[in-house]
Design a protein around this motif. Structure first.
Motif, short mmCIF file in Angstrom:
data_model
loop_
_atom_site.label_atom_id
_atom_site.label_comp_id
_atom_site.label_asym_id
_atom_site.label_seq_id
_atom_site.Cartn_x
_atom_site.Cartn_y
_atom_site.Cartn_z
N VAL A 51 38.12 52.80 44.53
CA VAL A 51 38.28 51.38 44.22
C VAL A 51 37.53 50.53 45.25
CG1 VAL A 51 39.94 49.49 44.00
CG2 VAL A 51 40.47 51.73 43.04
N GLU A 54 33.87 50.58 44.30
CA GLU A 54 33.56 49.87 43.04
C GLU A 54 33.70 48.37 43.18
OE1 GLU A 54 35.39 49.64 38.51
OE2 GLU A 54 35.30 51.59 39.53
N TRP A 55 34.73 47.92 43.89
CA TRP A 55 34.99 46.49 44.00
C TRP A 55 34.58 45.92 45.36
CZ3 TRP A 55 40.55 46.79 41.49
CH2 TRP A 55 40.40 46.95 40.11
N GLU A 56 33.94 46.74 46.20
CA GLU A 56 33.45 46.32 47.51
C GLU A 56 34.56 45.68 48.35
OE1 GLU A 56 30.12 43.78 46.77
OE2 GLU A 56 28.84 45.43 46.07
N LEU A 57 35.63 46.45 48.55
CA LEU A 57 36.79 45.97 49.29
C LEU A 57 36.65 46.28 50.78
CD1 LEU A 57 39.60 47.27 46.89
CD2 LEU A 57 38.54 45.00 46.90
N ASN A 121 41.20 43.79 37.69
CA ASN A 121 40.77 43.31 39.01
C ASN A 121 41.73 43.82 40.08
OD1 ASN A 121 43.07 41.47 38.97
ND2 ASN A 121 41.83 40.20 37.59
N TYR A 122 41.38 43.52 41.31
CA TYR A 122 42.14 44.02 42.45
C TYR A 122 43.58 43.50 42.45
CZ TYR A 122 43.50 44.70 47.36
OH TYR A 122 44.16 45.04 48.51
#
Length: 499
Positions: A51, A54-57, A121-122
């Motif tokens: 995750v 994929e979501w650049e956290l 979404n996150y």
């Protein structure tokens, strides 16, 4: 023998029945819940990094995906002590009560787990994983329920076997991740991992309430009915006489078609006594955990549960994060896509290997739990785990890291298994599920904190500090275990709180 009439207790009935078909069903049912819980917890070591990519956290946002599950894992043991480990539809007052315990765990865990696979979404993922944690909070209900059907002489061995379902769940999840993640991704892993929870709903109508709990509530006739069902399924006979409930004997109407004999109820109703007898659970039950006879055990148990949860889930996360951290901190340039795929394959392999560390841990705990006692089993495993993890204060090769984590996983899983046997044994029936559930709830804070160490510190290239924290927690937990006031090996379960 009382007033010339022979009597027997729930413990004596269970011993006379042994472990038969009925207990095998209870083991399989509660074991499925254990598998479900293990799979939902183990997948956290895989999903976070995927995750994040994929979501650049950030590293903090990744660790929150793990922590939020523990934040949501509130204990439902308090509810189970008020309404029972298993509710019969005819006995409930509303639909909310029917959903507590078994059904609550299955519906919330499975439903939120499945929906999290579709999180857009996150924020929605965080909310849904929080709900998974809420569902997982019902786990202590099932362990207490299973414990109360097991005869005392074999309780330790069977509770270790019950714990084996957790090991099965971790290995299943590691295998599933290895098969699913490289080709289908993290969403499919979340979806497949939610399916075992729904299996609990299929067999729920076949479950029965704990006879020990029924006796404690004064429902002796219902307890006898459950014991008769158990004896019939196991093809054995109950002890002769009447069931003794605590320090009082209550006669109940029973019909034996083979002997055409009847025993009429001789119970005298005492409203005040009945009222006090049912005033257990809720805040009152929590206060009883802090009563003079239980406060030392409770405080030490909370400390040890907190430490074990931090260590166990921390080691699970370290398996993936040490490899990832070494790649970041020791990076000498750009990592190619091919190298990333290779590292991903190695990650799933390494987690799969270390998950098998729980198998020898399970065997080891089964071998020592009744022979050397609960306390020595836990403390010795905690101290040995320090020796296993100490070399990781200095970055090692991938193979050596896996070997050291494998050894530490053996020890911590063995100690955690024994702790889950010990915890319900030190509490009386009146507050058993509350005691274990509240301790498990305290343990969630260990789960909340461990990602900050296993993910945050390692990502910040502070591996030595992270490992030192793990060693400190192991030592503190080992010392706390040695101060437990009771050794419960071979002792019968208590039904009442001592005055």
């Amino acid at each position: 023998m009382e007033d010339g009439l022979s009597t027997y207790t729930v413990d004596e009935a269970l011993i006379s029945m042994g472990f038969g078909k009925f207990q095998a069903f209870v083991l399989a049912y509660s074991g499925m819940a254990k598998i479900s819980e293990a799979m939902e917890m183990m997948l956290l070591s895989f999903v976070g990094q995927s995750v994040q990519a994929e979501w650049e956290l950030s590293a903090q946002a990744e660790s929150l995906i793990t922590s939020v599950v523990f934040v949501g894992a509130y204990s439902w043991g308090i509810v189970s002590d008020n309404y029972g480990r298993r509710q019969k539809p005819s006995a409930v007052l509303n639909h909310l009560e029917l959903m507590v315990g078994f059904n609550f765990t299955a519906l919330v865990t499975g439903g939120a787990g499945l929906l999290s696979a579709f999180a857009p979404n996150y924020l929605s993922l965080i909310v849904l994983r929080f709900m998974v944690g809420v569902g997982l909070g019902g786990g202590p209900v099932l362990s207490s329920w299973f414990l109360e059907f097991i005869p005392a002489p074999n309780r330790g061995t069977w509770m270790v076997i019950f714990s084996a379902f957790w090991t099965i769940g971790t290995i299943m999840e590691a295998s599933l991740a290895w098969a699913v993640m490289p080709s289908l991704g993290w969403r499919w892993l979340l979806a497949f991992s939610s399916l075992p929870s729904f299996a609990l709903l299929l067999f729920y109508p076949l479950t029965l309430e704990s006879p020990r709990y029924l006796c404690m509530k004064g429902r002796t006739a219902d307890a006898v009915q459950v014991l008769e069902t158990m004896a019939r399924l196991n093809r054995v006979a109950l002890p002769s006489g009447h069931l003794m409930s605590g320090h009082r004997m209550e006669l109940h109407e029973m019909t034996d078609s083979s002997e055409t004999s009847q025993l009429l109820s001789a119970k005298k109703t005492n409203p005040a006594a009945h009222s006090s007898k049912t005033e257990i659970g809720g805040c009152n039950a929590i206060l009883k955990l802090l009563s003079p006879n239980l406060i030392i055990s409770s405080l030490l148990l909370w400390t040890v549960f907190l430490g074990h949860a931090f260590l166990y889930y921390g080691l699970v996360l370290l398996t993936s994060e040490l490899s990832h951290g070494n790649k970041i901190c020791g990076s000498e340039g750009i990592v190619t896509t091919q190298t990333n795929h290779s590292n991903d394959a190695n990650l799933y392999r390494n987690v799969f290997i270390t998950s098998f560390g729980e198998v020898p841990g399970l065997i080891l705990s089964a071998a020592i739990v009744d022979k050397i006692g609960r306390k020595l089993s836990m403390s010795s495993m905690l101290y040995i785990s320090c020796l296993c993890i100490a070399p990781l204060m200095v970055p090692q090769t991938e193979s050596l890291t896996t070997i050291f984590l494998f050894g530490a996983r053996i020890c911590i899983s063995a100690s955690f298994i024994v702790l889950h046997i010990y915890a319900p044994e030190i509490y009386p029936t009146a507050v058993r599920a509350t005691g274990v559930g509240f301790a498990s709830s305290i343990a969630r804070f260990g789960g909340i904190l461990c990602p900050l160490v296993a993910v945050g510190l390692v990502h910040a290239c502070h591996q030595t500090a992270a490992i030192l924290i793990f060693i400190t927690v192991m030592l503190v937990s080992g010392v706390a275990v040695s101060y437990f006031p009771l050794e419960t090996s071979g002792r019968k379960l208590s039904d009442h709180i001592a005055a």
